[in-house]
Design a protein around this motif. Structure first.
Motif, PDB file in Angstrom:
ATOM      1  N   THR A  94       0.826  -1.200   0.000  1.00 42.45           N
ATOM      2  CA  THR A  94       0.000   0.000   0.000  1.00 42.45           C
ATOM      3  C   THR A  94       0.867   1.259   0.000  1.00 42.45           C
ATOM      4  N   VAL A 101     -11.426  -1.701 -10.848  1.00 42.46           N
ATOM      5  CA  VAL A 101     -12.572  -1.733  -9.944  1.00 42.46           C
ATOM      6  C   VAL A 101     -13.780  -2.294 -10.693  1.00 42.46           C
ATOM      7  N   HIS A 106     -17.696   1.266  -5.557  1.00 42.34           N
ATOM      8  CA  HIS A 106     -16.324   1.422  -5.078  1.00 42.34           C
ATOM      9  C   HIS A 106     -15.534   2.384  -5.958  1.00 42.34           C
ATOM     10  N   LEU A 110     -13.727   5.744  -4.401  1.00 39.23           N
ATOM     11  CA  LEU A 110     -12.346   6.159  -4.603  1.00 39.23           C
ATOM     12  C   LEU A 110     -12.260   7.634  -4.989  1.00 39.23           C
ATOM     13  N   ILE A 165     -10.556  -5.030  -7.458  1.00 37.82           N
ATOM     14  CA  ILE A 165     -11.555  -4.854  -6.407  1.00 37.82           C
ATOM     15  C   ILE A 165     -12.890  -5.352  -6.936  1.00 37.82           C
ATOM     16  N   ALA A 188     -14.656  -7.186  -1.957  1.00 37.38           N
ATOM     17  CA  ALA A 188     -15.462  -6.110  -1.376  1.00 37.38           C
ATOM     18  C   ALA A 188     -16.779  -6.682  -0.860  1.00 37.38           C
ATOM     19  N   TRP A 202     -16.957   0.298   6.331  1.00 35.86           N
ATOM     20  CA  TRP A 202     -15.890  -0.337   5.552  1.00 35.86           C
ATOM     21  C   TRP A 202     -15.030   0.688   4.816  1.00 35.86           C
ATOM     22  N   TYR A 206     -10.982   0.606   2.922  1.00 36.07           N
ATOM     23  CA  TYR A 206     -10.566   1.148   1.626  1.00 36.07           C
ATOM     24  C   TYR A 206      -9.625   2.337   1.805  1.00 36.07           C
ATOM     25  N   LEU A 209      -6.212   0.850   2.228  1.00 35.85           N
ATOM     26  CA  LEU A 209      -5.690   0.314   0.976  1.00 35.85           C
ATOM     27  C   LEU A 209      -5.095   1.406   0.094  1.00 35.85           C
TER      28      LEU A 209
END
Length: 378
Positions: A94, A101, A106, A110, A165, A188, A202, A206, A209
């Motif tokens: 990371t 994705v 998601h 981002l 993802i 996910a 959650w 993310y 990450l």
């Protein structure tokens, strides 16, 4: 339709309380990140790495996936982390900077995490209500990797992503060729959380990450506080109108179960869901006659759609039986056109926005302004 499928995923999230995580997973040493609502996620920080475990939502007490996050700034991977990756855990360096994705929600998240630049490719582009993504694909800045169920493997390889993802499904049988690419698969599984706020939490995973932990924490704090502030306003109202949701699909009317997250949202919005006594956590498959008998006198009717019907007349034309619903007769029908509003892209990590819409509809006396997603069907 794809949007209807996504609707079932979002509103199939089960509700089972919000008093901390009960995943069946245990944390071994380290500094455990406190989860207020998420029940399927355990994050433990250690010196030089972070241990993330996702509970298997379909098999209680088992682990769906374990990730060992090691910062790219660490030249040497800690020995403990190396040992864990040799024992089935997935190593992820990371922050991720070039991911494919598979889901619109998601992808949108981002962008909110200020990591739109980290989206190297997407799947199911046609179903994404994200103009910036479609523009980037046309400009060749983001790769279109095809259908999420049968992605273009060659395009994925050419894109050289640092992670994929995607959403896991029960009995999916694995990910086929994707499993053999030796690219970290980030499962996910947030959609299987036990409450709307549990799924929203959650964002912390993310954030880790993509190197946006502080931003993620800030997003969730605002979501959490706003949700409870709105819930408090609704709790002070005296009226409790009854509510039915969704539309008939073919010969079946799918409605959220009485212990689903949407049922909880309706309750928190100061209304009474017609199937609140049901103990199901997913969707109920009912006949129109059953819904008419149980909820024909509901004060409000809410549904989401991707084409028609957009008017009361179109509802009648689509199925004349709808006119027997009290909400249709009283013109208390509200719809969310998911081709024009980013309902599926935003609401999984922002349940407070849906809650606000619900309160505006059910309790106009609170004067909270205009809806973000729903509009009055006339």
């Amino acid at each position: 339709m794809k949007i209807q499928h996504l609707s079932l995923l979002f509103f199939g999230c089960i509700l089972a309380g919000c008093n901390g995580a009960h995943t069946g997973l245990t944390a071994d040493g380290g500094d455990t990140v406190v989860m207020r609502y998420a029940r399927q996620l355990v994050i433990v920080k250690h010196d030089g790495y972070t241990d993330v475990r996702l509970a298997d939502p379909w098999h209680q007490g088992k682990t769906l996936h374990r990730y060992i996050l090691v910062p790219k700034s660490e030249k040497e991977i800690p020995e403990e982390a190396q040992a864990l990756t040799k024992d089935s855990a997935t190593l992820v360096r990371t922050p991720l900077s070039r991911s494919i994705v598979f889901t619109s929600v998601h992808t949108a998240l981002l962008q909110e995490l200020h990591e739109a630049k980290a989206v190297a490719g997407v799947c199911d582009l046609d179903y994404m209500n994200l103009p910036w993504v479609k523009t980037a694909v046309r400009q060749g800045k983001i790769a279109n990797c095809g259908n999420s169920m049968t992605p273009n493997i060659e395009k994925i390889i050419d894109t050289r992503p640092d992670a994929l993802i995607l959403s896991p499904f029960e009995n999916s049988g694995g990910y086929g060729k994707l499993d053999k690419l030796h690219i970290p698969l980030i499962e996910a599984a947030d959609y299987m959380e036990t409450s709307a706020l549990g799924r929203a939490e959650w964002v912390k995973f993310y954030g880790l990450l993509f190197g946006q932990e502080a931003t993620a924490d800030s997003i969730f704090r605002v979501t959490d506080s706003t949700y409870h502030a709105l819930q408090g306003k609704a709790a002070k109202t005296t009226k409790r109108p009854t509510v039915i949701t969704e539309l008939k699909t073919g010969g079946t009317w799918y409605v959220p179960g009485g212990e689903s997250s949407v049922a909880a949202l309706i309750r928190d919005a100061g209304a009474a869901y017609c199937y609140s006594k049901d103990k199901s956590t997913g969707s109920l498959s009912l006949s129109f006659e059953k819904v008419l008998n149980d909820a024909g006198n509901a004060d409000f009717w809410l549904y989401k759609y991707d084409t028609t019907p957009t008017t009361l007349a179109q509802l009648k034309a689509a199925f004349p039986g709808y006119t027997e619903m009290k909400a249709w007769q009283k013109k208390n029908v509200w719809g969310a056109d998911c081709t024009k509003v980013p309902f599926y892209e935003e609401t999984p990590f922002h349940p407070e926005r849906v809650l606000r819409d619900f309160i505006i509809i059910f309790h106009p006396e609170l004067r909270l302004g205009a809806c973000r997603y729903y509009h009055h069907i006339i």
